[in-house]
Design a protein around this motif. Structure first.
Motif, PDB file in Angstrom:
ATOM      1  N   ARG A 265       7.025 -14.461   4.645  1.00  8.29           N
ATOM      2  CA  ARG A 265       5.772 -14.235   5.355  1.00  8.29           C
ATOM      3  C   ARG A 265       4.855 -13.268   4.602  1.00  8.29           C
ATOM      4  O   ARG A 265       3.635 -13.349   4.728  1.00  8.29           O
ATOM      5  N   PHE A 266       5.458 -12.367   3.822  1.00 12.60           N
ATOM      6  CA  PHE A 266       4.641 -11.506   2.968  1.00 12.60           C
ATOM      7  C   PHE A 266       3.885 -12.349   1.949  1.00 12.60           C
ATOM      8  O   PHE A 266       2.690 -12.153   1.715  1.00 12.60           O
ATOM      9  N   TRP A 267       4.588 -13.304   1.337  1.00  9.18           N
ATOM     10  CA  TRP A 267       3.958 -14.204   0.367  1.00  9.18           C
ATOM     11  C   TRP A 267       2.888 -15.053   1.049  1.00  9.18           C
ATOM     12  O   TRP A 267       1.794 -15.248   0.524  1.00  9.18           O
ATOM     13  N   THR A 268       3.199 -15.576   2.233  1.00  5.34           N
ATOM     14  CA  THR A 268       2.233 -16.392   2.968  1.00  5.34           C
ATOM     15  C   THR A 268       0.944 -15.624   3.225  1.00  5.34           C
ATOM     16  O   THR A 268      -0.160 -16.173   3.112  1.00  5.34           O
ATOM     17  N   THR A 269       1.072 -14.346   3.545  1.00  5.74           N
ATOM     18  CA  THR A 269      -0.100 -13.533   3.871  1.00  5.74           C
ATOM     19  C   THR A 269      -0.903 -13.168   2.639  1.00  5.74           C
ATOM     20  O   THR A 269      -2.136 -13.282   2.627  1.00  5.74           O
ATOM     21  N   PHE A 270      -0.234 -12.729   1.568  1.00  7.84           N
ATOM     22  CA  PHE A 270      -0.946 -12.090   0.453  1.00  7.84           C
ATOM     23  C   PHE A 270      -0.945 -12.871  -0.857  1.00  7.84           C
ATOM     24  O   PHE A 270      -1.735 -12.542  -1.746  1.00  7.84           O
ATOM     25  N   HIS A 271      -0.057 -13.851  -1.014  1.00  7.80           N
ATOM     26  CA  HIS A 271       0.094 -14.518  -2.311  1.00  7.80           C
ATOM     27  C   HIS A 271       0.337 -13.447  -3.384  1.00  7.80           C
ATOM     28  O   HIS A 271       1.218 -12.623  -3.232  1.00  7.80           O
ATOM     29  N   LEU A 272      -0.455 -13.426  -4.458  1.00 11.13           N
ATOM     30  CA  LEU A 272      -0.225 -12.471  -5.554  1.00 11.13           C
ATOM     31  C   LEU A 272      -1.172 -11.270  -5.515  1.00 11.13           C
ATOM     32  O   LEU A 272      -1.219 -10.496  -6.483  1.00 11.13           O
ATOM     33  N   ILE A 273      -1.891 -11.098  -4.429  1.00  7.16           N
ATOM     34  CA  ILE A 273      -2.827  -9.973  -4.343  1.00  7.16           C
ATOM     35  C   ILE A 273      -2.137  -8.628  -4.600  1.00  7.16           C
ATOM     36  O   ILE A 273      -2.684  -7.782  -5.317  1.00  7.16           O
ATOM     37  N   PRO A 274      -0.935  -8.353  -4.055  1.00  8.17           N
ATOM     38  CA  PRO A 274      -0.330  -7.025  -4.264  1.00  8.17           C
ATOM     39  C   PRO A 274      -0.060  -6.674  -5.722  1.00  8.17           C
ATOM     40  O   PRO A 274       0.063  -5.487  -6.047  1.00  8.17           O
ATOM     41  N   VAL A 275       0.037  -7.674  -6.599  1.00  5.76           N
ATOM     42  CA  VAL A 275       0.265  -7.378  -8.018  1.00  5.76           C
ATOM     43  C   VAL A 275      -0.870  -6.524  -8.576  1.00  5.76           C
ATOM     44  O   VAL A 275      -0.655  -5.657  -9.441  1.00  5.76           O
ATOM     45  N   LEU A 276      -2.069  -6.724  -8.068  1.00  7.98           N
ATOM     46  CA  LEU A 276      -3.226  -5.982  -8.561  1.00  7.98           C
ATOM     47  C   LEU A 276      -3.151  -4.495  -8.243  1.00  7.98           C
ATOM     48  O   LEU A 276      -3.834  -3.687  -8.863  1.00  7.98           O
ATOM     49  N   ILE A 277      -2.313  -4.127  -7.263  1.00  7.79           N
ATOM     50  CA  ILE A 277      -2.184  -2.707  -6.908  1.00  7.79           C
ATOM     51  C   ILE A 277      -1.681  -1.897  -8.095  1.00  7.79           C
ATOM     52  O   ILE A 277      -2.054  -0.732  -8.264  1.00  7.79           O
ATOM     53  N   LEU A 278      -0.870  -2.504  -8.950  1.00  9.83           N
ATOM     54  CA  LEU A 278      -0.305  -1.789 -10.089  1.00  9.83           C
ATOM     55  C   LEU A 278      -1.387  -1.219 -10.994  1.00  9.83           C
ATOM     56  O   LEU A 278      -1.199  -0.163 -11.617  1.00  9.83           O
ATOM     57  N   PHE A 279      -2.526  -1.879 -11.068  1.00  8.04           N
ATOM     58  CA  PHE A 279      -3.591  -1.434 -11.962  1.00  8.04           C
ATOM     59  C   PHE A 279      -4.405  -0.282 -11.378  1.00  8.04           C
ATOM     60  O   PHE A 279      -5.267   0.268 -12.062  1.00  8.04           O
ATOM     61  N   ALA A 280      -4.139   0.084 -10.126  1.00  9.91           N
ATOM     62  CA  ALA A 280      -4.845   1.213  -9.532  1.00  9.91           C
ATOM     63  C   ALA A 280      -4.528   2.515 -10.262  1.00  9.91           C
ATOM     64  O   ALA A 280      -5.283   3.489 -10.169  1.00  9.91           O
ATOM     65  N   PRO A 325      -5.780  -4.443   5.421  1.00 10.72           N
ATOM     66  CA  PRO A 325      -6.803  -3.538   4.872  1.00 10.72           C
ATOM     67  C   PRO A 325      -6.270  -2.623   3.778  1.00 10.72           C
ATOM     68  O   PRO A 325      -6.952  -2.392   2.770  1.00 10.72           O
ATOM     69  N   ALA A 326      -5.047  -2.085   3.961  1.00  7.10           N
ATOM     70  CA  ALA A 326      -4.486  -1.180   2.962  1.00  7.10           C
ATOM     71  C   ALA A 326      -4.212  -1.899   1.648  1.00  7.10           C
ATOM     72  O   ALA A 326      -4.536  -1.399   0.564  1.00  7.10           O
ATOM     73  N   VAL A 327      -3.614  -3.089   1.729  1.00  6.04           N
ATOM     74  CA  VAL A 327      -3.330  -3.869   0.519  1.00  6.04           C
ATOM     75  C   VAL A 327      -4.633  -4.321  -0.133  1.00  6.04           C
ATOM     76  O   VAL A 327      -4.783  -4.278  -1.362  1.00  6.04           O
ATOM     77  N   GLY A 328      -5.613  -4.750   0.690  1.00  3.55           N
ATOM     78  CA  GLY A 328      -6.903  -5.162   0.132  1.00  3.55           C
ATOM     79  C   GLY A 328      -7.594  -4.030  -0.590  1.00  3.55           C
ATOM     80  O   GLY A 328      -8.158  -4.220  -1.683  1.00  3.55           O
ATOM     81  N   LEU A 329      -7.557  -2.830  -0.011  1.00  4.84           N
ATOM     82  CA  LEU A 329      -8.172  -1.662  -0.656  1.00  4.84           C
ATOM     83  C   LEU A 329      -7.464  -1.331  -1.962  1.00  4.84           C
ATOM     84  O   LEU A 329      -8.107  -1.155  -3.007  1.00  4.84           O
ATOM     85  N   ALA A 330      -6.133  -1.235  -1.922  1.00  3.97           N
ATOM     86  CA  ALA A 330      -5.376  -0.869  -3.117  1.00  3.97           C
ATOM     87  C   ALA A 330      -5.551  -1.910  -4.225  1.00  3.97           C
ATOM     88  O   ALA A 330      -5.719  -1.566  -5.400  1.00  3.97           O
ATOM     89  N   ALA A 331      -5.526  -3.194  -3.856  1.00  5.34           N
ATOM     90  CA  ALA A 331      -5.698  -4.254  -4.851  1.00  5.34           C
ATOM     91  C   ALA A 331      -7.129  -4.279  -5.381  1.00  5.34           C
ATOM     92  O   ALA A 331      -7.356  -4.553  -6.564  1.00  5.34           O
ATOM     93  N   GLY A 332      -8.112  -3.997  -4.512  1.00  4.78           N
ATOM     94  CA  GLY A 332      -9.506  -3.953  -4.959  1.00  4.78           C
ATOM     95  C   GLY A 332      -9.738  -2.844  -5.958  1.00  4.78           C
ATOM     96  O   GLY A 332     -10.421  -3.037  -6.980  1.00  4.78           O
TER      97      GLY A 332
END
Length: 378
Positions: A265-280, A325-332
């Motif tokens: 369900r984590f994958w269903t919700t976010f796909h690969l968006i959380p990977v972008l958090i690493l670049f923060a 919102p938290a994942v979107g902010l961190a990935a953004g």
């Protein structure tokens, strides 16, 4: 990015988000929304919450349903409109958070990466107008007030931040975790510098006190109302005692498959968006204190939102809304930092096309999910 273009892109994103969500308005209630609507309807008819109707969510959820059912004359589009407005406000507040942390470009990326799951996955009757839907803008708005209060040295904003964060607990009591996050963040930031002046320490103490006062002021009217109507003890029995039993029953039913269920369900919700958090972690500029504050806020927001999800232990898909919102902010912020890092390389001209290609791929993948949902609804 210039302010005019920034506002144009943000307006276009919000406009498209609203337009895509309009198809949600006639979607019928499912079991959960029917329970919430029944409680709202009974409240409008003069019944006492938790005594005259069964509901194991916070009273603010039933107030939202009561208000929007009154607006729609009892029709389904009322709560569905509340859902759409709440998700749209969350996208706008994600922009405000990203801009406050890293500037306008980070704000736009944060808004986009917050919008995509809310557009692609949660335009669905089972997941709309849940308590988590209305928790999102309260989490994001209170966090924005804290950051603005810090950057502009306006302690009065912490009063409003506490009041807004406190309302989330009146949707679901486990949302008290967000109050804990903001308090700990303020404590860590405002008392980090042991060499601060007397006026700096006074500002820190006043800000923390106002934050706690705001939280208490936001919760106290609810406590008084529920106590006066004889609903305070029944509310405790339903929202704490019953929910504890509910969680334990869910854990027994899953029988060890929780990890697989969570990941799917984590994958269903976010796909690969959380990977972008690493670049923060990539951050230009010499001010280490500012970088530390930003990273502390970003990862604290993600961590406490994740803990909010874990506390419920059931991993229904709509529970993941609190993470969006938290994942979107961190990935953004991560995507903005990636573009900055690529721009410093010899092939710096490719930075913007590379980042736009990543964004386009994510838009298409979530867009296809949206198409599949609507195809199933015919």
């Amino acid at each position: 990015m210039r302010s005019g273009r920034e506002k144009l892109f943000l307006a276009a994103l919000i406009g498209l988000f609203l337009a895509a969500g309009l198809s949600l308005l006639p979607v019928p209630f499912t079991r959960d929304q029917g329970i919430y609507a029944y409680n709202g309807w009974r409240w409008l008819a003069g019944a006492s919450l938790y005594r005259d109707s069964f509901g194991h969510k916070g009273p603010l959820l039933y107030l939202v349903y009561a208000v929007f059912l009154k607006l729609s004359g009892g029709a389904m589009w009322g709560p569905n409109l509340a859902d759409l407005l709440s998700r749209t406000l969350t996208v706008a507040l994600a922009y405000a958070l990203g801009r406050e942390l890293r500037g306008g470009r980070a704000g736009l990326y944060s808004a986009l990466l917050t919008a995509l799951p809310l557009f692609g996955i949660f335009n669905s009757c089972w997941w709309n107008a849940q308590a988590e839907t209305f928790i999102m803008p309260l989490f994001t708005g209170s966090a924005a007030l804290v950051l603005i209060g810090l950057s502009r040295q306006r302690p009065g904003l912490f009063l409003f931040a506490g009041a807004v964060a406190g309302q989330a607990a009146m949707l679901k009591l486990n949302a008290l975790s967000h109050l804990g996050f903001l308090f700990l963040f303020l404590f860590a930031i405002l008392f980090a510098d042991k060499k601060s002046s007397r006026s700096g320490r006074a500002f820190a103490l006043r800000s923390l006190a106002l934050f706690l006062l705001g939280a208490a002021a936001g919760l106290l009217p609810w406590i008084i109302y529920l106590a006066a109507s004889g609903s305070l003890v029944p509310m405790w029995e339903l929202t704490v005692v019953f929910n504890s039993f509910h969680v334990q029953a869910a854990l027994r039913n899953f029988e060890g498959s929780l990890a697989a269920l969570f990941l799917r369900r984590f994958w269903t919700t976010f796909h690969l968006i959380p990977v972008l958090i690493l670049f923060a972690f990539f951050r230009a500029g010499p001010d280490r204190a500012v970088r530390s504050r930003e990273l502390l806020f970003i990862f604290g927001f993600v961590l406490f939102s994740f803990l909010n999800l874990l506390f419920q232990a059931r991993f229904f898909l709509y529970h993941y809304l609190v993470l969006v919102p938290a994942v979107g902010l961190a990935a953004g912020v991560g995507l903005d930092s990636l573009q900055t890092a690529l721009g410093k390389l010899s092939a710096g001209k490719l930075a913007r096309p590379a980042v736009l290609l990543i964004a386009a791929w994510l838009v298409l993948s979530f867009g296809w999910t949206w198409v599949l949902i609507h195809r199933s609804y015919r």
